[in-house]
Design a protein around this motif. Structure first.
Motif, PDB file in Angstrom:
ATOM      1  N   ALA A 141      -8.845  -3.953 -22.715  1.00  0.00           N
ATOM      2  CA  ALA A 141      -9.681  -4.031 -21.513  1.00  0.00           C
ATOM      3  C   ALA A 141      -8.836  -4.350 -20.287  1.00  0.00           C
ATOM      4  O   ALA A 141      -9.030  -3.761 -19.214  1.00  0.00           O
ATOM      5  N   PHE A 142      -7.891  -5.275 -20.422  1.00  0.00           N
ATOM      6  CA  PHE A 142      -6.982  -5.588 -19.317  1.00  0.00           C
ATOM      7  C   PHE A 142      -6.193  -4.351 -18.911  1.00  0.00           C
ATOM      8  O   PHE A 142      -5.994  -4.093 -17.718  1.00  0.00           O
ATOM      9  N   TRP A 143      -5.732  -3.599 -19.894  1.00  0.00           N
ATOM     10  CA  TRP A 143      -5.000  -2.360 -19.633  1.00  0.00           C
ATOM     11  C   TRP A 143      -5.851  -1.401 -18.800  1.00  0.00           C
ATOM     12  O   TRP A 143      -5.394  -0.864 -17.789  1.00  0.00           O
ATOM     13  N   GLY A 144      -7.092  -1.213 -19.215  1.00  0.00           N
ATOM     14  CA  GLY A 144      -7.969  -0.297 -18.494  1.00  0.00           C
ATOM     15  C   GLY A 144      -8.277  -0.755 -17.086  1.00  0.00           C
ATOM     16  O   GLY A 144      -8.301   0.050 -16.149  1.00  0.00           O
ATOM     17  N   VAL A 145      -8.495  -2.064 -16.913  1.00  0.00           N
ATOM     18  CA  VAL A 145      -8.857  -2.584 -15.591  1.00  0.00           C
ATOM     19  C   VAL A 145      -7.669  -2.569 -14.639  1.00  0.00           C
ATOM     20  O   VAL A 145      -7.744  -2.057 -13.522  1.00  0.00           O
ATOM     21  N   PHE A 146      -6.542  -3.134 -15.076  1.00  0.00           N
ATOM     22  CA  PHE A 146      -5.393  -3.282 -14.180  1.00  0.00           C
ATOM     23  C   PHE A 146      -4.714  -1.949 -13.871  1.00  0.00           C
ATOM     24  O   PHE A 146      -4.318  -1.710 -12.734  1.00  0.00           O
ATOM     25  N   ALA A 147      -4.569  -1.091 -14.869  1.00  0.00           N
ATOM     26  CA  ALA A 147      -3.910   0.195 -14.625  1.00  0.00           C
ATOM     27  C   ALA A 147      -4.684   1.021 -13.606  1.00  0.00           C
ATOM     28  O   ALA A 147      -4.090   1.688 -12.748  1.00  0.00           O
ATOM     29  N   ALA A 148      -6.010   0.974 -13.685  1.00  0.00           N
ATOM     30  CA  ALA A 148      -6.846   1.811 -12.813  1.00  0.00           C
ATOM     31  C   ALA A 148      -7.215   1.134 -11.497  1.00  0.00           C
ATOM     32  O   ALA A 148      -8.002   1.695 -10.725  1.00  0.00           O
ATOM     33  N   LEU A 149      -6.679  -0.043 -11.211  1.00  0.00           N
ATOM     34  CA  LEU A 149      -7.048  -0.753  -9.986  1.00  0.00           C
ATOM     35  C   LEU A 149      -6.875   0.073  -8.709  1.00  0.00           C
ATOM     36  O   LEU A 149      -7.744   0.037  -7.828  1.00  0.00           O
ATOM     37  N   PRO A 150      -5.772   0.820  -8.532  1.00  0.00           N
ATOM     38  CA  PRO A 150      -5.663   1.610  -7.293  1.00  0.00           C
ATOM     39  C   PRO A 150      -6.825   2.579  -7.098  1.00  0.00           C
ATOM     40  O   PRO A 150      -7.340   2.732  -5.985  1.00  0.00           O
ATOM     41  N   HIS A 151      -7.241   3.220  -8.187  1.00  0.00           N
ATOM     42  CA  HIS A 151      -8.371   4.152  -8.080  1.00  0.00           C
ATOM     43  C   HIS A 151      -9.678   3.397  -7.885  1.00  0.00           C
ATOM     44  O   HIS A 151     -10.494   3.779  -7.027  1.00  0.00           O
ATOM     45  N   SER A 152      -9.901   2.340  -8.668  1.00  0.00           N
ATOM     46  CA  SER A 152     -11.149   1.578  -8.560  1.00  0.00           C
ATOM     47  C   SER A 152     -11.327   1.013  -7.159  1.00  0.00           C
ATOM     48  O   SER A 152     -12.408   1.100  -6.572  1.00  0.00           O
ATOM     49  N   LEU A 153     -10.254   0.438  -6.606  1.00  0.00           N
ATOM     50  CA  LEU A 153     -10.323  -0.100  -5.248  1.00  0.00           C
ATOM     51  C   LEU A 153     -10.504   1.020  -4.232  1.00  0.00           C
ATOM     52  O   LEU A 153     -11.190   0.846  -3.215  1.00  0.00           O
ATOM     53  N   GLY A 154      -9.898   2.168  -4.503  1.00  0.00           N
ATOM     54  CA  GLY A 154     -10.032   3.311  -3.593  1.00  0.00           C
ATOM     55  C   GLY A 154     -11.450   3.821  -3.501  1.00  0.00           C
ATOM     56  O   GLY A 154     -11.831   4.425  -2.488  1.00  0.00           O
ATOM     57  N   LEU A 155     -12.249   3.591  -4.545  1.00  0.00           N
ATOM     58  CA  LEU A 155     -13.650   4.013  -4.503  1.00  0.00           C
ATOM     59  C   LEU A 155     -14.429   3.255  -3.439  1.00  0.00           C
ATOM     60  O   LEU A 155     -15.470   3.722  -2.973  1.00  0.00           O
TER      61      LEU A 155
END
Length: 301
Positions: A141-155
């Motif tokens: 779960a940490f892998w999924g959240v932290f790796a995708a942070l640039p995209h998630s924040l970009g949303l």
């Protein structure tokens, strides 16, 4: 400049008086667009929830064939909040399609490998207990959240379509990383089919012990660069808004800690297992390969 017309009465009737009101574009002032933090939290919640499904399946069935399938498709599930962003945003579109391409390819490959091999020796000890299984899915779960942070924040900023240069550079890096990881996985898989029980030192594996990890790092650096301009504070926003940029850089930082930790054996026992399997210290060819070949980044030894 936009015009506003007002009317004034004169002795001869009505005269139209045109007055000019400066727009925000003309004055150089721009009101900050709303940052949709709810989309960020929704993406994170979906990613964690999807890994929670994987944990539940593991605890109820004892099977671990679904580990990589669910852990990797969590990235695709986390893209769902982006469906409701402003239509035609090229940056979000490019970032979304890149992550779909990466996650579905990796999930398909790892699930196929799990069905064929049906054994995960690297995690055998970890997955033997409920606490170990829970720890695995927590890291996933940490892998999924932290790796995708640039995209998630970009949303959160669907009004910023990115900068042409960073969009192109980000897409280029993401594609290069995807190709590198795909080629590395394919080369090792084919090598293992023809040379079971031997270590892979062909193709990209001549230059790095873990070229697939390098490909993943390059891919997510591309996603970071693509979304970075949309995360910087706009004029009129507080300097505290730089937190979005700081959080985004946790993506490559966390990935490096995770992947380097796995490669070096500080997180799992995979390094010692490989040493025992291929004979580090007794197998001269393997010993020279380990001693001379960089762990992840080529040409660093």
């Amino acid at each position: 400049l936009r015009q506003r017309k007002t009317s004034a009465k004169t002795n001869n009737g009505q005269a139209s008086i045109s007055t000019q009101v400066p727009s925000s574009a003309a004055t150089g002032m721009s009101s900050p667009s709303k940052f949709h933090s709810e989309r960020v939290w929704a993406s994170i919640a979906i990613t964690i929830g999807w890994n929670g499904v994987g944990l539940a399946i593991s605890l109820m069935t004892g099977s671990h064939l679904h580990l990589d399938l669910i852990g990797t498709t969590a990235f695709t599930m986390g893209l769902l909040p982006g469906v409701y962003t402003r239509d035609g945003n090229r940056r979000i579109l490019f970032s979304t399609l890149s992550i779909i391409l990466w996650s579905m390819r990796l999930a398909g490959f790892l699930f196929y490998r799990a069905l064929i091999v049906r054994h995960e020796g690297r995690l055998e000890t970890t997955l033997a207990t409920a606490s170990g299984t829970t720890f695995f899915w927590l890291i996933s779960a940490f892998w999924g959240v932290f790796a995708a942070l640039p995209h998630s924040l970009g949303l959160g900023n669907d009004e910023h379509e990115g900068i042409q240069f960073t969009n192109k550079l980000g897409i280029g890096l993401a594609l290069a990383g995807w190709c590198m990881e795909t080629v590395a996985d394919t080369q090792k898989w084919l090598f293992k089919q023809d040379h079971p029980g031997e270590f892979c030192n062909v193709g990209l594996w001549q230059y790095s012990q873990f070229p697939n990890y390098l490909g993943e790092l390059v891919f997510w650096m591309g996603i970071l660069i693509m979304n970075l301009p949309a995360l910087a504070p706009k004029r009129g926003e507080s300097m505290l808004s730089w937190y979005r940029v700081v959080l985004a850089f946790w993506s490559p930082a966390f990935l490096w800690l995770l992947l380097n930790g796995q490669a070096s054996g500080s997180i799992t026992n995979s390094k010692q297992m490989a040493y025992d399997k291929y004979g580090y210290g007794s197998n001269e060819e393997y010993t020279q390969y380990i001693d001379k070949t960089p762990l992840i980044i080529p040409f660093t030894r």
